[in-house]
Motif scaffolding. Structure first.
Motif, PDB file in Angstrom:
ATOM      1  N   GLU A 173      -1.129  -2.463  -4.458  1.00 47.11           N
ATOM      2  CA  GLU A 173      -0.492  -3.272  -5.492  1.00 47.11           C
ATOM      3  C   GLU A 173      -0.421  -4.714  -4.985  1.00 47.11           C
ATOM      4  OE1 GLU A 173       2.891  -0.929  -7.623  1.00 47.11           O
ATOM      5  OE2 GLU A 173       2.840  -0.182  -5.563  1.00 47.11           O
ATOM      6  N   ARG A 232      -2.911   3.743  -2.903  1.00 45.09           N
ATOM      7  CA  ARG A 232      -2.768   2.748  -3.962  1.00 45.09           C
ATOM      8  C   ARG A 232      -2.437   1.379  -3.365  1.00 45.09           C
ATOM      9  NH1 ARG A 232       1.762   4.589  -7.365  1.00 45.09           N
ATOM     10  NH2 ARG A 232       3.064   3.459  -5.859  1.00 45.09           N
ATOM     11  N   TYR A 259      -3.457  10.196  -2.828  1.00 44.66           N
ATOM     12  CA  TYR A 259      -3.993   8.920  -3.291  1.00 44.66           C
ATOM     13  C   TYR A 259      -3.570   7.793  -2.351  1.00 44.66           C
ATOM     14  CZ  TYR A 259       0.526   7.764  -5.635  1.00 44.66           C
ATOM     15  OH  TYR A 259       1.833   7.485  -5.915  1.00 44.66           O
ATOM     16  N   GLU A 283      -2.458  -2.912 -10.046  1.00 45.98           N
ATOM     17  CA  GLU A 283      -2.576  -1.897  -9.011  1.00 45.98           C
ATOM     18  C   GLU A 283      -4.005  -1.357  -8.998  1.00 45.98           C
ATOM     19  OE1 GLU A 283       0.277   1.105 -10.035  1.00 45.98           O
ATOM     20  OE2 GLU A 283      -0.957   1.945 -11.634  1.00 45.98           O
ATOM     21  N   THR A 284      -4.424  -0.934  -7.827  1.00 54.00           N
ATOM     22  CA  THR A 284      -5.755  -0.363  -7.653  1.00 54.00           C
ATOM     23  C   THR A 284      -5.630   0.929  -6.858  1.00 54.00           C
ATOM     24  OG1 THR A 284      -6.829  -2.530  -7.648  1.00 54.00           O
ATOM     25  CG2 THR A 284      -8.069  -0.692  -6.714  1.00 54.00           C
ATOM     26  N   TYR A 285      -6.089   2.028  -7.441  1.00 52.22           N
ATOM     27  CA  TYR A 285      -6.119   3.294  -6.720  1.00 52.22           C
ATOM     28  C   TYR A 285      -7.427   3.339  -5.925  1.00 52.22           C
ATOM     29  CZ  TYR A 285      -1.965   5.070  -9.001  1.00 52.22           C
ATOM     30  OH  TYR A 285      -0.657   5.264  -9.413  1.00 52.22           O
ATOM     31  N   ALA A 328     -12.293   3.287  -8.521  1.00 50.56           N
ATOM     32  CA  ALA A 328     -11.838   1.980  -9.004  1.00 50.56           C
ATOM     33  C   ALA A 328     -13.016   1.086  -9.363  1.00 50.56           C
ATOM     34  CB  ALA A 328     -10.990   1.313  -7.921  1.00 50.56           C
ATOM     35  N   SER A 345      -8.211   8.270  -5.167  1.00 46.97           N
ATOM     36  CA  SER A 345      -7.431   9.054  -6.121  1.00 46.97           C
ATOM     37  C   SER A 345      -8.263  10.232  -6.585  1.00 46.97           C
ATOM     38  CB  SER A 345      -7.016   8.195  -7.330  1.00 46.97           C
ATOM     39  OG  SER A 345      -8.114   7.989  -8.202  1.00 46.97           O
ATOM     40  N   TRP A 398       0.846  -1.184   0.000  1.00 44.66           N
ATOM     41  CA  TRP A 398       0.000   0.000   0.000  1.00 44.66           C
ATOM     42  C   TRP A 398       0.882   1.234   0.000  1.00 44.66           C
ATOM     43  CZ3 TRP A 398      -5.461   0.034   0.289  1.00 44.66           C
ATOM     44  CH2 TRP A 398      -6.044  -1.220   0.452  1.00 44.66           C
TER      45      TRP A 398
END
Length: 242
Positions: free
Chosen positions: A72, A70, A68, A78-80, A88, A83, A57
């Motif tokens: 991973e 994030r 943001y 990866e997912t924001y 997402a 943001s 994270w």
């Protein structure tokens, strides 16, 4: 942490509303984390990453606010979660939020690791010596140079008949220049255009510069006196008849 598992995915509007509800809660919670990270890191801008069993994270903050969050996952991608862009995709968001408690635990471990970090650091320091005596002596010398330059400027202005002008001389390989205006000496510079302003309208020179150039100022005064003597000789050769 609530997931999307209990939602009817066919109801898109309900999913979107639930997502916004969750994101608002996460944004508020992670925003507090970003605030505390910014405080301990001592900067307005930055980021810090935290590892969990399922991924990594990253919290990025700007001016102390969350920019943001994030996630991973270890499997890639990866997912924001938070943001400035569009939210997402629900499935990726749900998978990321499953790991959110582990991220908070990693953050808490980080905070715990800071405990006592500064306990052995002394807050007492040596006494700071004053530069008052050096500054006083510097100012005394500069004032004496200024008084002499003002007098030279007045004499040169009277002879030249102009409100602005300059006098330059080379002393032991160093070019000195006195510039004057209607108020007196404007500046005294040693060393050409990139030299040291022994006297200026923007503040005094350093004590080190005064130490170097003040003893050599007498040579410049001698050059001025020689210049005046030459002027007097020139005037004596002028004849005028009526």
């Amino acid at each position: 942490m609530t997931s999307f598992a209990d939602l009817d995915l066919a109801d898109v509007e309900e999913v979107a509303e639930r997502r916004e509800e969750l994101l608002a809660a996460v944004r508020d919670h992670a925003g507090r984390i970003a605030y505390h990270i910014a405080r301990v890191d001592g900067g307005d801008y930055g980021q810090r990453s935290f590892s969990t069993d399922d991924g990594e994270w990253t919290v990025k903050y700007e001016a102390g606010d969350l920019e943001y969050l994030r996630f991973e996952p270890r499997g890639g991608g990866e997912t924001y979660v938070i943001s400035t862009q569009q939210p997402a995709e629900p499935k990726a968001l749900a998978e990321a939020l499953e790991d959110y408690p582990a991220f908070v635990a990693a953050y808490n471990d980080y905070v715990d690791s800071l405990a006592g970090m500064l306990d052995s650091v002394e807050a007492s320091f040596p006494q700071v010596e004053s530069t008052e005596s050096v500054v006083t002596e510097r100012d005394r010398i500069v004032e004496a140079i200024e008084a002499c330059c003002d007098r030279m400027a007045g004499e040169l202005r009277r002879y030249e008949g102009t409100e602005y002008g300059s006098f330059a001389a080379r002393i032991d390989g160093t070019r000195w220049e006195l510039k004057w205006d209607e108020d007196g000496a404007s500046y005294l510079r040693a060393g050409g255009s990139g030299g040291v302003y022994v006297l200026s309208q923007y503040g005094p020179p350093s004590a080190a510069d005064v130490r170097e150039y003040a003893p050599r100022f007498g040579g410049f005064v001698d050059a001025y006196n020689d210049h005046v003597a030459e002027l007097e000789l020139d005037l004596e050769t002028i004849t005028f008849e009526t």
